[in-house]
Design a protein around this motif. Structure first.
Motif, PDB file in Angstrom:
ATOM      1  N   VAL A  96      -3.685   0.536 -37.530  1.00 52.00           N
ATOM      2  CA  VAL A  96      -3.761   1.317 -36.536  1.00 52.00           C
ATOM      3  C   VAL A  96      -4.575   2.605 -37.008  1.00 52.00           C
ATOM      4  CG1 VAL A  96      -2.524   2.907 -34.929  1.00 52.00           C
ATOM      5  CG2 VAL A  96      -1.927   0.584 -35.101  1.00 52.00           C
ATOM      6  N   THR A  97      -3.952   3.128 -38.255  1.00 53.37           N
ATOM      7  CA  THR A  97      -4.629   4.356 -38.918  1.00 53.37           C
ATOM      8  C   THR A  97      -5.929   4.178 -39.746  1.00 53.37           C
ATOM      9  OG1 THR A  97      -3.430   4.025 -40.899  1.00 53.37           O
ATOM     10  CG2 THR A  97      -2.361   4.981 -39.055  1.00 53.37           C
ATOM     11  N   GLY A  98      -6.022   2.655 -39.953  1.00 50.92           N
ATOM     12  CA  GLY A  98      -7.071   2.673 -41.010  1.00 50.92           C
ATOM     13  C   GLY A  98      -7.069   3.261 -42.431  1.00 50.92           C
ATOM     14  N   GLY A  99      -5.790   3.429 -42.617  1.00 46.25           N
ATOM     15  CA  GLY A  99      -5.319   3.901 -43.963  1.00 46.25           C
ATOM     16  C   GLY A  99      -5.435   5.354 -44.159  1.00 46.25           C
ATOM     17  N   ALA A 100      -5.798   6.022 -42.867  1.00 49.19           N
ATOM     18  CA  ALA A 100      -5.816   7.706 -42.734  1.00 49.19           C
ATOM     19  C   ALA A 100      -4.273   7.931 -43.016  1.00 49.19           C
ATOM     20  CB  ALA A 100      -6.254   7.931 -41.695  1.00 49.19           C
ATOM     21  N   GLU A 101      -3.996   9.112 -43.690  1.00 50.51           N
ATOM     22  CA  GLU A 101      -2.591   9.605 -44.025  1.00 50.51           C
ATOM     23  C   GLU A 101      -1.813   9.734 -42.673  1.00 50.51           C
ATOM     24  OE1 GLU A 101      -0.745  13.285 -46.905  1.00 50.51           O
ATOM     25  OE2 GLU A 101      -1.872  13.900 -44.922  1.00 50.51           O
ATOM     26  N   LEU A 102      -0.558   9.459 -42.812  1.00 47.17           N
ATOM     27  CA  LEU A 102       0.411   9.623 -41.739  1.00 47.17           C
ATOM     28  C   LEU A 102       1.395  10.751 -41.731  1.00 47.17           C
ATOM     29  CD1 LEU A 102       0.754   7.454 -39.341  1.00 47.17           C
ATOM     30  CD2 LEU A 102       2.145   6.125 -40.773  1.00 47.17           C
ATOM     31  N   LEU A 103       1.356  11.223 -40.698  1.00 47.10           N
ATOM     32  CA  LEU A 103       2.405  12.212 -40.793  1.00 47.10           C
ATOM     33  C   LEU A 103       3.760  11.773 -40.288  1.00 47.10           C
ATOM     34  CD1 LEU A 103       0.323  15.623 -39.371  1.00 47.10           C
ATOM     35  CD2 LEU A 103       0.605  14.691 -41.937  1.00 47.10           C
ATOM     36  N   VAL A 104       4.602  11.849 -41.000  1.00 45.68           N
ATOM     37  CA  VAL A 104       6.210  11.396 -40.511  1.00 45.68           C
ATOM     38  C   VAL A 104       6.828  12.295 -40.044  1.00 45.68           C
ATOM     39  CG1 VAL A 104       8.239  10.064 -41.128  1.00 45.68           C
ATOM     40  CG2 VAL A 104       6.122   9.425 -42.297  1.00 45.68           C
ATOM     41  N   VAL A 105       6.901  12.330 -38.600  1.00 42.68           N
ATOM     42  CA  VAL A 105       7.276  13.604 -37.825  1.00 42.68           C
ATOM     43  C   VAL A 105       9.002  13.162 -37.432  1.00 42.68           C
ATOM     44  CG1 VAL A 105       7.258  15.352 -35.950  1.00 42.68           C
ATOM     45  CG2 VAL A 105       5.376  14.162 -37.009  1.00 42.68           C
ATOM     46  N   PRO A 106       9.882  13.899 -37.990  1.00 41.99           N
ATOM     47  CA  PRO A 106      11.333  13.727 -37.290  1.00 41.99           C
ATOM     48  C   PRO A 106      11.615  14.427 -36.099  1.00 41.99           C
ATOM     49  CG  PRO A 106      11.260  15.274 -38.981  1.00 41.99           C
ATOM     50  CD  PRO A 106      10.102  14.677 -39.057  1.00 41.99           C
ATOM     51  N   VAL A 142       6.136  13.876 -44.902  1.00 41.40           N
ATOM     52  CA  VAL A 142       6.950  14.237 -43.626  1.00 41.40           C
ATOM     53  C   VAL A 142       6.212  15.523 -43.099  1.00 41.40           C
ATOM     54  CG1 VAL A 142       9.225  15.330 -43.158  1.00 41.40           C
ATOM     55  CG2 VAL A 142       8.886  13.245 -44.708  1.00 41.40           C
ATOM     56  N   ASP A 143       6.295  15.723 -41.959  1.00 43.82           N
ATOM     57  CA  ASP A 143       5.594  17.063 -41.381  1.00 43.82           C
ATOM     58  C   ASP A 143       6.784  17.423 -40.162  1.00 43.82           C
ATOM     59  OD1 ASP A 143       4.417  18.985 -39.821  1.00 43.82           O
ATOM     60  OD2 ASP A 143       2.535  18.351 -40.397  1.00 43.82           O
ATOM     61  N   ARG A 184      -4.526  14.185 -36.249  1.00 47.60           N
ATOM     62  CA  ARG A 184      -3.818  13.362 -37.090  1.00 47.60           C
ATOM     63  C   ARG A 184      -3.204  12.283 -36.856  1.00 47.60           C
ATOM     64  NH1 ARG A 184      -3.093  16.517 -41.772  1.00 47.60           N
ATOM     65  NH2 ARG A 184      -2.806  14.551 -42.813  1.00 47.60           N
ATOM     66  N   TRP A 185      -2.615  11.166 -37.620  1.00 47.75           N
ATOM     67  CA  TRP A 185      -1.941  10.211 -36.958  1.00 47.75           C
ATOM     68  C   TRP A 185      -0.563  10.449 -37.281  1.00 47.75           C
ATOM     69  CZ3 TRP A 185      -3.112   6.148 -33.811  1.00 47.75           C
ATOM     70  CH2 TRP A 185      -4.291   5.722 -33.803  1.00 47.75           C
ATOM     71  N   CYS A 186       0.367  10.377 -36.467  1.00 47.36           N
ATOM     72  CA  CYS A 186       1.742  10.640 -36.591  1.00 47.36           C
ATOM     73  C   CYS A 186       2.844   9.465 -36.439  1.00 47.36           C
ATOM     74  CB  CYS A 186       2.371  11.614 -35.485  1.00 47.36           C
ATOM     75  SG  CYS A 186       1.310  13.210 -35.737  1.00 47.36           S
TER      76      CYS A 186
END
Ligand SMILES: [Zn+2]
Length: 238
Positions: A96-106, A142-143, A184-186
């Motif tokens: 899905v992200t193509g390897g782009a950084e993923l923001l992990v949002v609680p 984490v964001d 950004r990807w989340c």
């Protein structure tokens, strides 16, 4: 006073969570969005949601003990399973992200809940998820992009499903952060999912801010949708 340690799942003494009870958390991470009726409300189609375990039996007992009975020592044990599940999801998420950084949002807890527990438990799960993603080769951090709004949240009791969804949507807002999630990807992280209205509301806020929501990772999912018993707990973030 020292309270003897006891497994919340079965009552065994001198163990934080016994092996047989822990194994209920160690199955394969599974897709759950079909069981969470409200996830179809997300504007760009159904949101993928993955859960580590079913919110039943020893898992439910462990989560309740961790959240509401002062068993903070269960946090690292539950976190380890979220970490494992996140690592297992990396190939799927990378597609899905193509390897782009993923923001992990609680999904944010209320300030009152954080004070009562003396910790940000879902924030800790998000940290564990980000660890697992990185271990699996997916760039992630984490964001805390979301926050509870202080006003305008009505008691859920007596509201129908649609009204509850609107009410929940009004619960969450975007935290003013140095790095906005736009473009950004989340990946959302929460402890328990029932109808999905909370996750759906959070995804809606992120989407409205221009973020791309890859899905949600949950510690546990209730197996029977539509029952009202857990909705209040989930939707108030308590
Ligand atoms: Zn046990």
């Amino acid at each position: 006073m020292i309270v003897p340690e006891q497994c919340p799942g079965c009552g065994a003494w001198d163990v934080a969570l016994c092996g047989p009870c822990l194994r209920h958390l160690q199955g394969q991470v599974r897709r759950v969005e079909e069981a969470a009726a409200r996830l179809d409300d997300v504007r760009h189609g159904a949101l993928p949601a993955w859960a580590v375990a079913s919110y039943t039996g020893p898992v439910r007992a462990a989560v309740v003990a961790w959240k509401d009975r002062g068993r903070a020592d269960l946090g690292p044990i539950l976190g380890a399973e979220v970490r494992r599940a996140a690592a297992a999801l990396v190939p799927t998420l990378k597609e899905v992200t193509g390897g782009a950084e993923l923001l992990v949002v609680p999904v944010p807890s209320t300030a009152a809940a954080r004070r009562r527990r003396g910790a940000d438990l879902v924030g800790d799960l998000a940290s564990a998820a980000a660890d697992g993603l990185r271990a699996g080769g997916q760039r992630a951090r984490v964001d805390h992009a979301l926050a509870h709004r202080r006003h305008g949240v009505r008691d859920q009791v007596g509201l129908g499903a649609r009204a509850r969804g609107r009410n929940t949507a009004a619960t969450f807002g975007l935290r003013v952060a140095p790095a906005a999630p736009g473009g950004r990807w989340c990946l959302l992280v929460d402890d328990v999912i029932t109808t999905g209205s909370t996750v759906s509301a959070c995804a809606g806020v992120l989407s409205a801010a221009g973020a791309l929501v890859a899905g949600a990772l949950l510690l546990a999912a209730t197996p029977t949708p539509g029952r009202s018993g857990h909705e209040v707990i989930l939707s108030t973030g308590a």
